[in-house]
Scaffold this motif. Structure first.
Motif, PDB file in Angstrom:
ATOM      1  N   VAL A 191       0.606  -1.174   0.183  1.00 39.88           N
ATOM      2  CA  VAL A 191       0.002  -0.041  -0.087  1.00 39.88           C
ATOM      3  C   VAL A 191       0.855   1.281  -0.005  1.00 39.88           C
ATOM      4  O   VAL A 191       1.753   1.387   0.740  1.00 39.88           O
ATOM      5  CB  VAL A 191      -1.091  -0.016   1.113  1.00 39.88           C
ATOM      6  N   ALA A 192       0.404   2.433  -0.919  1.00 40.43           N
ATOM      7  CA  ALA A 192       0.936   3.630  -0.926  1.00 40.43           C
ATOM      8  C   ALA A 192      -0.298   4.446  -0.444  1.00 40.43           C
ATOM      9  O   ALA A 192      -1.390   4.457  -1.018  1.00 40.43           O
ATOM     10  CB  ALA A 192       1.284   3.998  -2.284  1.00 40.43           C
ATOM     11  N   LEU A 193      -0.036   4.877   0.818  1.00 42.66           N
ATOM     12  CA  LEU A 193      -1.119   5.867   1.560  1.00 42.66           C
ATOM     13  C   LEU A 193      -0.999   7.378   1.303  1.00 42.66           C
ATOM     14  O   LEU A 193       0.405   7.930   1.256  1.00 42.66           O
ATOM     15  CB  LEU A 193      -0.922   5.597   2.889  1.00 42.66           C
ATOM     16  N   GLY A 194      -2.016   7.979   0.812  1.00 43.82           N
ATOM     17  CA  GLY A 194      -2.127   9.623   0.614  1.00 43.82           C
ATOM     18  C   GLY A 194      -3.389  10.098  -0.077  1.00 43.82           C
ATOM     19  O   GLY A 194      -4.142   9.201  -0.421  1.00 43.82           O
ATOM     20  N   ASN A 195      -3.393  11.231  -0.277  1.00 37.47           N
ATOM     21  CA  ASN A 195      -4.457  11.723  -1.166  1.00 37.47           C
ATOM     22  C   ASN A 195      -3.970  11.652  -2.530  1.00 37.47           C
ATOM     23  O   ASN A 195      -5.073  11.626  -3.418  1.00 37.47           O
ATOM     24  CB  ASN A 195      -4.951  13.068  -0.664  1.00 37.47           C
ATOM     25  N   PHE A 196      -3.022  12.055  -2.936  1.00 35.78           N
ATOM     26  CA  PHE A 196      -2.594  11.920  -4.428  1.00 35.78           C
ATOM     27  C   PHE A 196      -3.052  12.698  -5.376  1.00 35.78           C
ATOM     28  O   PHE A 196      -3.331  12.370  -6.576  1.00 35.78           O
ATOM     29  CB  PHE A 196      -2.384  10.375  -4.635  1.00 35.78           C
ATOM     30  N   ASP A 197      -3.510  13.990  -4.960  1.00 37.66           N
ATOM     31  CA  ASP A 197      -4.228  14.634  -6.086  1.00 37.66           C
ATOM     32  C   ASP A 197      -3.180  15.185  -6.889  1.00 37.66           C
ATOM     33  O   ASP A 197      -2.095  16.211  -6.532  1.00 37.66           O
ATOM     34  CB  ASP A 197      -4.956  15.850  -5.309  1.00 37.66           C
ATOM     35  N   VAL A 209      -4.114   3.666  -1.873  1.00 39.16           N
ATOM     36  CA  VAL A 209      -5.211   3.972  -0.946  1.00 39.16           C
ATOM     37  C   VAL A 209      -5.181   5.594  -0.693  1.00 39.16           C
ATOM     38  O   VAL A 209      -4.543   6.212  -0.167  1.00 39.16           O
ATOM     39  CB  VAL A 209      -4.933   3.168   0.797  1.00 39.16           C
ATOM     40  N   THR A 210      -6.247   6.027  -0.971  1.00 35.61           N
ATOM     41  CA  THR A 210      -6.686   7.407  -0.771  1.00 35.61           C
ATOM     42  C   THR A 210      -8.065   7.347  -0.160  1.00 35.61           C
ATOM     43  O   THR A 210      -8.767   6.323   0.080  1.00 35.61           O
ATOM     44  CB  THR A 210      -6.656   7.999  -2.160  1.00 35.61           C
ATOM     45  N   PHE A 211      -8.523   8.596   0.164  1.00 36.32           N
ATOM     46  CA  PHE A 211      -9.816   8.845   0.910  1.00 36.32           C
ATOM     47  C   PHE A 211     -10.575   9.827  -0.024  1.00 36.32           C
ATOM     48  O   PHE A 211     -10.600  10.599  -0.564  1.00 36.32           O
ATOM     49  CB  PHE A 211      -9.436   9.571   2.445  1.00 36.32           C
ATOM     50  N   ASN A 212     -12.251   9.371   0.373  1.00 38.74           N
ATOM     51  CA  ASN A 212     -13.033   9.943  -0.243  1.00 38.74           C
ATOM     52  C   ASN A 212     -14.203  10.118   0.317  1.00 38.74           C
ATOM     53  O   ASN A 212     -14.949   9.166   1.194  1.00 38.74           O
ATOM     54  CB  ASN A 212     -13.702   9.257  -1.682  1.00 38.74           C
ATOM     55  N   PRO A 213     -14.614  11.572   0.831  1.00 41.34           N
ATOM     56  CA  PRO A 213     -14.145  12.578   0.311  1.00 41.34           C
ATOM     57  C   PRO A 213     -12.592  13.222   1.008  1.00 41.34           C
ATOM     58  O   PRO A 213     -12.115  12.399   1.570  1.00 41.34           O
ATOM     59  CB  PRO A 213     -14.824  13.887   0.664  1.00 41.34           C
ATOM     60  N   HIS A 214     -12.003  14.069   0.325  1.00 34.31           N
ATOM     61  CA  HIS A 214     -10.681  14.393   0.943  1.00 34.31           C
ATOM     62  C   HIS A 214     -11.016  14.864   2.355  1.00 34.31           C
ATOM     63  O   HIS A 214     -12.085  15.522   2.552  1.00 34.31           O
ATOM     64  CB  HIS A 214     -10.030  15.649   0.185  1.00 34.31           C
ATOM     65  N   PRO A 215     -10.040  14.382   3.428  1.00 33.20           N
ATOM     66  CA  PRO A 215     -10.424  14.812   4.779  1.00 33.20           C
ATOM     67  C   PRO A 215     -10.650  16.362   4.963  1.00 33.20           C
ATOM     68  O   PRO A 215     -11.437  16.560   5.801  1.00 33.20           O
ATOM     69  CB  PRO A 215      -9.099  14.321   5.575  1.00 33.20           C
ATOM     70  N   GLN A 216      -9.877  17.023   4.379  1.00 32.48           N
ATOM     71  CA  GLN A 216     -10.107  18.611   4.539  1.00 32.48           C
ATOM     72  C   GLN A 216     -11.603  18.995   4.018  1.00 32.48           C
ATOM     73  O   GLN A 216     -12.132  19.618   4.899  1.00 32.48           O
ATOM     74  CB  GLN A 216      -8.968  19.309   3.598  1.00 32.48           C
ATOM     75  N   GLU A 217     -12.242  18.429   3.106  1.00 33.42           N
ATOM     76  CA  GLU A 217     -13.345  18.655   2.518  1.00 33.42           C
ATOM     77  C   GLU A 217     -14.403  18.313   3.485  1.00 33.42           C
ATOM     78  O   GLU A 217     -15.297  18.796   3.808  1.00 33.42           O
ATOM     79  CB  GLU A 217     -13.561  17.863   1.147  1.00 33.42           C
ATOM     80  N   PHE A 218     -14.085  17.126   3.871  1.00 29.99           N
ATOM     81  CA  PHE A 218     -15.095  16.269   5.010  1.00 29.99           C
ATOM     82  C   PHE A 218     -15.336  17.319   6.345  1.00 29.99           C
ATOM     83  O   PHE A 218     -16.389  17.528   6.835  1.00 29.99           O
ATOM     84  CB  PHE A 218     -14.484  15.109   5.595  1.00 29.99           C
TER      85      PHE A 218
END
Length: 335
Positions: free
Chosen positions: A16-22, A76-85
């Protein structure tokens, strides 16, 4: 590439590579690189992915008992972006999902897991995140993160904490240093800032590729054809980050494989009292129906900011000038 928002649907075991990666910029690519060494060849990947999957209708659990043992390179990324959440404010994206998938595929990533970012996930301690998400759900065998990665409740976990927790389960963690160009940190924010200032060379250097806009051609006001410059009005995803308003020299790649050159305008079209931003491209030496086709526009040079003209004749004269300037730029790029 396998793409899922369900942890129970993920192909396991994983690296796994972890991050948001935008953006999947050069810094992101360095974080992803350590998990790619497990891919031996394209033939192996094709063979593995050719095995049929069965999905339990009740649990949505993927069954792959007949599949050879393989560790899947997984972002592995997150949806929505934690900042947006947490803020409730929508974020514009350098790479909406379709673009992100395309870029990850080009790197050789086999799987993208978009973990739903919920109140329950945000409340997990760093220890619980590693145990419940990475180990129990993803059967993680190794991990790669950037040195500024934070996770767990109130972002209290650091990359070093992740390494220490994972070590207790015998899982190695690679911590990738922050990468820089010309002394400046490579980041999605720096790329956005460059695009906002029309600094395409800087954005390209940080991304490792030219910035692009992709969308479907839709009907607009069709004003361009009345002054001799018919344009393709492109509907880009609403979450796509748009660079500075103005005119650009561009390379255009058409859905069916053709490519050509042109000029693109991003803006509200103040000369005709436009109120909503649009993306329009005039293609050099092109004739044909583009409605409904997907265009990918590669930004080569920012020519000038958006401006309002006193008349359509003045606008027409300026477009002609823009075309001449764009051709000089694009011909120079092909030499």
């Amino acid at each position: 590439m396998w793409v899922t928002s369900s942890l129970t649907n993920a192909l396991t075991p994983t690296a796994v590579a972890l991050g948001n990666f935008d953006g999947i910029h050069l810094g992101h690519q360095e974080v992803i690189r350590p998990i790619l060494h497990r891919i031996k060849s394209q033939e192996e990947v094709k063979s593995l992915l050719s095995y049929p999957l069965s999905v339990n209708a009740e649990t949505q659990q993927v069954s792959s008992s007949d599949r050879p043992e393989h560790i899947y390179s997984t972002v592995v990324t997150f949806n929505p972006h934690p900042q947006e959440f947490f803020t409730g404010k929508k974020r514009s994206l350098l790479t909406p999902l379709d673009e992100k998938v395309k870029q990850l595929q080009s790197l050789g990533v086999e799987q993208l897991v978009r973990v739903p970012f919920t109140k329950d996930l945000a409340a997990l301690s760093p220890q619980d995140f590693v145990e419940k998400i990475l180990i129990q759900q993803l059967c993680c065998q190794e991990i790669s993160v950037g040195e500024n990665f934070c996770f767990g409740k109130q972002r209290c976990g650091t990359a070093k904490d992740l390494k220490a927790i994972a070590a207790g389960f015998g899982i190695p963690v690679t911590i990738v240093p922050i990468h820089a160009r010309a002394g400046d940190r490579i980041s999605s924010s720096a790329i956005r800032q460059a695009l906002e200032h029309g600094d395409l060379p800087c954005a390209k250097e940080l991304l490792g590729r030219p910035y692009t806009l992709t969308g479907t051609v839709v009907k607009g006001q069709q004003l361009g054809r009345t002054i001799g410059f018919p344009t393709a009005n492109i509907a880009v995803p609403p979450e796509k980050f748009l660079p500075s308003k103005g005119v650009y020299a561009v390379q255009v790649f058409i859905q069916d494989g053709d490519n050509c050159q042109g000029v693109m305008n991003i803006g509200n079209r103040p000369t005709i009292n436009g109120t909503h931003p649009s993306v329009e491209v005039y293609l050099f030496d092109w004739s044909g129906d583009l409605y409904g086709k997907t265009l990918t526009v590669q930004l080569e040079k920012f020519l000038r900011p958006e401006q309002k003209f006193a008349s359509l004749d003045e606008l027409k004269a300026q477009i002609q000038f823009d075309c001449t300037a764009a051709k000089e730029v694009l011909q120079g790029n092909t030499k």
